[in-house]
Design an enzyme around this catalytic site. Sequence first.
Site, short mmCIF file in Angstrom:
data_model
loop_
_atom_site.label_atom_id
_atom_site.label_comp_id
_atom_site.label_asym_id
_atom_site.label_seq_id
_atom_site.Cartn_x
_atom_site.Cartn_y
_atom_site.Cartn_z
N CYS A 11 -42.14 49.15 -40.95
CA CYS A 11 -42.23 48.30 -42.14
C CYS A 11 -43.05 47.08 -41.75
O CYS A 11 -43.51 46.99 -40.61
CB CYS A 11 -40.85 47.95 -42.71
SG CYS A 11 -39.81 46.91 -41.70
N CYS A 85 -45.55 49.45 -45.51
CA CYS A 85 -46.59 48.85 -44.66
C CYS A 85 -47.98 49.20 -45.13
O CYS A 85 -48.97 48.78 -44.54
CB CYS A 85 -46.40 49.24 -43.19
SG CYS A 85 -46.70 50.96 -42.80
N CYS A 89 -50.64 51.44 -41.24
CA CYS A 89 -50.17 52.47 -40.32
C CYS A 89 -51.31 53.44 -40.02
O CYS A 89 -51.86 54.05 -40.93
CB CYS A 89 -48.98 53.21 -40.93
SG CYS A 89 -48.17 54.30 -39.75
#
Length: 141
Positions: A11, A85, A89
């Site tokens: 996150c 996120c 990522c």
Amino acid sequence: MSTIPTVLFVCVHNAGRSQMAAGYLRHLAGDRVEVLSAGSMPGDSINPVAVAAMAEEGIDIAGHQPRKLTDDAVSESDVVITMGCGDACPYFPGKRYEDWVLDDPAGQPIDAVRPVRDEIRRRVEDLIASLDGRLRHRDHP
């Protein structure tokens, strides 16, 4: 993939949702799963309300620290669970990716965090069930 599956929870701040998910997976799966968590912009410490909510479940996450998301963490993981996120990522082919849309517990009172915690537990239980064949293999070679 290794014998023991590795799951990475990501996150933004690695201070709430991903820490709670990692805590549940460690608690419910034990050493049958390698558990990692990280944040795209990690905070300084874990959200104290998330710590309190997990303590109600008998799970202590207070000793963990937010960590910076790295390409290495993603590349060594079999399953990558993202929680808000976005594009931060990195993507590696051959990995299992899931995006869990969950409310952010940051700045929320414990009454608002408990439903998020409970939904995370449900999803972690589903994740364990989806990994069950590999976990049983670990228990019974």
